[in-house]
Design a protein around this motif. Structure first.
Motif, PDB file in Angstrom:
ATOM      1  N   SER A 459       0.856  -1.191   0.000  1.00  0.00           N
ATOM      2  CA  SER A 459       0.000   0.000   0.000  1.00  0.00           C
ATOM      3  C   SER A 459       0.887   1.234   0.000  1.00  0.00           C
ATOM      4  CB  SER A 459      -0.894   0.013   1.240  1.00  0.00           C
ATOM      5  OG  SER A 459      -0.096   0.110   2.417  1.00  0.00           O
ATOM      6  N   ASN A 460       0.263   2.395  -0.054  1.00  0.00           N
ATOM      7  CA  ASN A 460       1.028   3.647   0.039  1.00  0.00           C
ATOM      8  C   ASN A 460       1.752   3.747   1.375  1.00  0.00           C
ATOM      9  OD1 ASN A 460       0.226   4.468  -2.515  1.00  0.00           O
ATOM     10  ND2 ASN A 460      -1.567   5.583  -1.753  1.00  0.00           N
ATOM     11  N   GLU A 461       1.102   3.195   2.426  1.00  0.00           N
ATOM     12  CA  GLU A 461       1.710   3.260   3.752  1.00  0.00           C
ATOM     13  C   GLU A 461       2.948   2.368   3.837  1.00  0.00           C
ATOM     14  OE1 GLU A 461      -1.442   2.323   6.457  1.00  0.00           O
ATOM     15  OE2 GLU A 461      -2.310   4.341   6.391  1.00  0.00           O
ATOM     16  N   SER A 462       2.877   1.184   3.224  1.00  0.00           N
ATOM     17  CA  SER A 462       4.051   0.303   3.245  1.00  0.00           C
ATOM     18  C   SER A 462       5.193   0.921   2.441  1.00  0.00           C
ATOM     19  CB  SER A 462       3.701  -1.079   2.692  1.00  0.00           C
ATOM     20  OG  SER A 462       3.352  -1.019   1.331  1.00  0.00           O
ATOM     21  N   PHE A 463       4.863   1.634   1.355  1.00  0.00           N
ATOM     22  CA  PHE A 463       5.878   2.337   0.552  1.00  0.00           C
ATOM     23  C   PHE A 463       6.540   3.435   1.390  1.00  0.00           C
ATOM     24  CE2 PHE A 463       7.412   5.319  -2.665  1.00  0.00           C
ATOM     25  CZ  PHE A 463       8.013   4.459  -3.582  1.00  0.00           C
TER      26      PHE A 463
END
Length: 557
Positions: A459-463
Motif C-alpha cells: 500500500s502507500n503506507e508500506s511504501f
C-alpha cells in the motif's frame, strides 16, 4: 394551586395506606397516591373520573390532573389540563403561569415567556422569567429579575439553581447550606449539596452528604443515580453500573426524566453501549448528553458527526472547551486545516492556563495538547510526565506520551512506552507503526523495523515505511537493512534516487564486512540485491566485492 396542594396534603398523615386504600373513598385514595408521590396512579385515577364525568370530593379534576401530570414529568398533558381550565369562564389568571411552566419544561422558552407575561405579577412569574432569561443568555433581563428575588425559601432555591446552572457551584452550595442550617428537616437539600460537591470534583464528600438523604429515602432514583455517578468517578463504570442495577431492580423510576437520566448514565458507564438509542432523544434535556454523544462519535471515528454536534456550542465549562479542542484538533489533523488546529490550540490553552484548572489533571493534559499542536515536545513532556502515574495502564495516554518522547529524541523511553500499547486499533495505525519503526532503528534494532514492514500489505503506507527504514537506517549506519529497503523501493519505482541510496548502502555494508562489523554472509545478499538493478555501475561494484571476497576466502556463490 401548588400551595393549596401542600396544605391539603398535610391531612393525609392518617390516611389509609397500601391495600387499605383500595376500599377507601376516591378522595382518600387520591390523597394517598399524591402523598406517596405515586403520580402515575393519581393521573390514571383522575383521567378515569374525567372521562366518566364523575367528580372526586374536594378534588376538582382538571387542576389536580395538571398538578399530578406536571410532577410526573408529563408536561404536555399538564399543559392541556391548564389550557382547558383557561377556556372556562372567570379562569384564574395564574393558570397562564402554570402553562408557562409546562412550556419551559418542554423547551419552548419563547412561548413560555409570552405565556408567563399574561399572568399576574407574582413571585412564581419572576422566578420563571429569571430562568428563561438564563436560557436566552440575556444578562440584562437576568439582572432585572435577580434584583426582584426575595429572601423567601422558593426565591433562594431558584437563585441557587441559577448559580448551579452557571457553574457557580460554590455559591449554590453556600445557599443550600444556609437553608439547611435553618431547616434541618429539608433532607432533599442534601442531594443538591451533594450535586454541587460532585461538580466540584469532591466525590467522596458528595457521597458522604448524599448518604444523609439515602438513609431516609433509600429508593430515591435521583439520589441512587448520583451515588452511581460518584462511584464511577472514584472507581469505574462496572461498579457504578451495579449501583444503578439496584435502582432498576427496585423499579422505583416513576418519572420520565429519571428514566431518561438512568438510560443516559448507563450508556456512560458501559462506555457508549446503546448510545445512539439513548442519547439523541435527551440532547436538549440533559446537558451532558450532547457531550457524551460527541465522545461516542469520536471513539467510533465519526468525526464529522461529532463536529456537527459541537460546532455551534458556546463553551462555558472546562469539559466543553476540552471537547471542542479535541474535535477541532481531529478535524485539523484529518484535513490539514491550520484554522482548526489553531482553534484547538486556543481551546486547550484557555483551560490549561486558567487559574481553576492549571493544577488539575485535565488542565495539565490540555497544556500538553496545546504544546503538542505547536510541536514543542519538550514542553509536552513536562506536563505529561507530571500526570503519567495516573494513566500507567491507559493506551490513549501512552500513545501520546510515546510519540512525544520519540519526537523529543528520547527513543529508548519512547520504544518502551509504544511497545506497551495493547489496543489493536492503535497498533494498526500507520502513525504508530512508523514511530515504532523509527524507535527500533534509532536504538540499533533495524531488523525489528524491517519485520514491521514484512507484516504490512502492499500500500502507500508500506511504501512510506520503506522510505523511512531506508533513510533512517542509512543515517545510523545500519546499511544492510537500508540496502534491503532501497532494493524494494527501486524495484517498485526505478527512480535514480533509490538506486543512489541502494548503491551507497551496499557499499556501506561492504565496508562494515571488511571492518568485521557485519558478517560475511551479508555480502552475498548485497551482491544479489545489486544484481536486481540494471544500472551500468553494478558490474564494477560487484567485481570489486567479488575480488575482495576471493582474496579473503569468502564464497559469494
Amino acid at each position: 394551586m401548588i400551595l393549596a396542594a401542600k396544605q391539603r396534603l398535610k391531612k393525609t398523615e392518617n390516611m389509609p395506606k397500601g391495600k387499605d386504600a383500595i376500599n377507601a373513598s376516591p378522595h382518600l385514595q387520591l390523597e394517598e397516591y399524591i402523598s406517596s408521590m405515586d403520580f402515575s396512579g393519581a393521573v390514571a385515577m383522575l383521567e378515569f373520573f374525567k372521562e366518566s364525568g364523575q367528580t372526586i370530593q374536594d378534588h376538582p379534576t382538571l387542576p389536580w390532573l395538571g398538578y399530578c401530570s406536571f410532577h410526573l414529568g408529563d408536561h404536555q398533558k399538564a399543559m392541556r389540563a391548564y389550557q382547558e381550565l383557561l377556556e372556562q369562564e372567570e379562569a384564574d389568571p395564574i393558570l397562564h403561569i402554570y402553562v408557562a411552566c409546562c412550556l419551559f419544561y418542554l423547551g419552548q422558552y419563547k412561548e413560555a415567556e409570552e405565556a408567563a407575561l399574561k399572568g399576574p405579577v407574582v413571585t412564581l412569574q419572576n422566578r420563571l422569567l429569571f430562568h428563561i432569561a438564563h436560557k436566552f443568555n440575556d444578562e440584562n433581563k437576568l439582572m432585572v429579575y435577580h434584583q426582584k428575588l426575595q429572601e423567601t425559601l422558593e426565591d433562594q432555591l431558584s437563585l441557587a439553581s441559577i448559580h448551579y446552572l452557571r457553574n457557580h457551584f460554590q455559591e449554590a452550595t453556600d445557599i443550600y447550606k444556609r437553608i439547611l442550617l435553618e431547616n434541618r428537616d429539608y433532607l432533599a437539600l442534601n442531594v443538591y449539596v451533594a450535586l454541587c460537591y460532585y461538580k466540584l470534583d469532591y466525590y467522596d464528600v458528595s457521597l458522604e452528604v448524599l448518604n444523609v438523604y439515602l438513609q431516609s429515602f433509600p429508593t430515591s432514583a435521583i439520589a441512587i443515580n448520583l451515588k452511581a455517578c460518584n462511584t464511577h468517578r472514584l472507581y469505574n463504570g462496572k461498579v457504578a453500573e451495579q449501583e444503578l442495577k439496584v435502582l432498576l431492580d427496585l423499579q422505583s423510576v416513576s418519572f420520565k426524566f429519571e428514566s431518561d437520566l438512568l438510560k443516559h448514565n448507563m450508556v456512560v458507564f458501559k462506555n457508549g453501549e446503546n448510545a445512539m438509542q439513548a442519547l439523541p432523544p435527551v440532547i436538549d434535556l440533559i446537558p451532558e448528553a450532547r457531550l457524551n454523544l460527541v465522545i461516542y462519535h469520536l471513539r467510533n471515528e465519526e468525526v464529522q458527526e461529532a463536529y456537527q454536534l459541537i460546532k455551534d456550542v458556546e463553551p462555558s465549562t472546562p469539559q466543553e472547551y476540552i471537547l471542542k479542542g479535541v474535535v477541532n484538533a481531529t478535524i485539523g489533523q484529518m484535513t490539514d486545516s491550520k484554522e482548526h488546529i489553531k482553534m484547538a490550540q486556543q481551546y486547550f490553552q484557555l483551560v490549561g492556563a486558567s487559574a481553576s484548572e492549571c493544577d488539575t489533571i485535565p488542565g495539565r493534559q490540555c497544556m500538553a495538547s496545546c504544546f503538542f499542536l505547536l510541536k514543542q515536545f519538550d514542553d509536552v513532556l513536562i506536563y505529561l510526565n507530571s500526570v503519567k502515574t495516573y494513566f500507567a495502564e491507559e493506551d490513549d495516554f501512552n500513545w501520546n506520551h510515546g510519540i512525544a518522547l520519540a519526537a523529543a529524541g528520547q527513543y529508548p523511553e519512547a520504544l518502551e512506552t509504544l511497545n506497551g500499547l495493547t489496543t489493536p486499533r492503535h497498533k494498526a495505525e500507520y502513525c504508530y507503526i512508523s514511530w515504532l519503526a523509527r524507535c527500533f532503528i534509532l536504538t540499533q534494532q533495524s531488523k525489528k523495523a524491517w519485520e514491521l514492514y514484512l507484516k504490512m500489505d502492499t500500500s502507500n503506507e508500506s511504501f512510506a515505511l520503506l522510505q523511512l527504514i531506508a533513510n533512517d537506517s542509512y543515517k545510523v549506519g545500519s546499511f544492510f537493512y537500508s540496502a534491503k529497503a532501497f532494493d524494494v523501493l527501486e524495484r517498485l519505482d526505478p527512480a535514480p534516487e533509490f538506486w543512489e541510496g541502494k548503491r551507497g548502502a551496499c557499499v556501506g555494508v561492504f565496508q562494515q564486512v571488511i571492518a568485521g562489523k557485519e558478517p560475511a554472509e551479508s555480502l552475498r545478499d548485497v551482491v544479489t540485491m545489486l544484481r536486481n538493478s540494471s544500472n551500468s555501475q553494478v558490474d564494477t561494484i560487484v567485481h570489486v566485492m567479488k575480488t575482495w571476497a576471493k582474496q579473503n576466502g569468502i564464497k559469494l556463490g
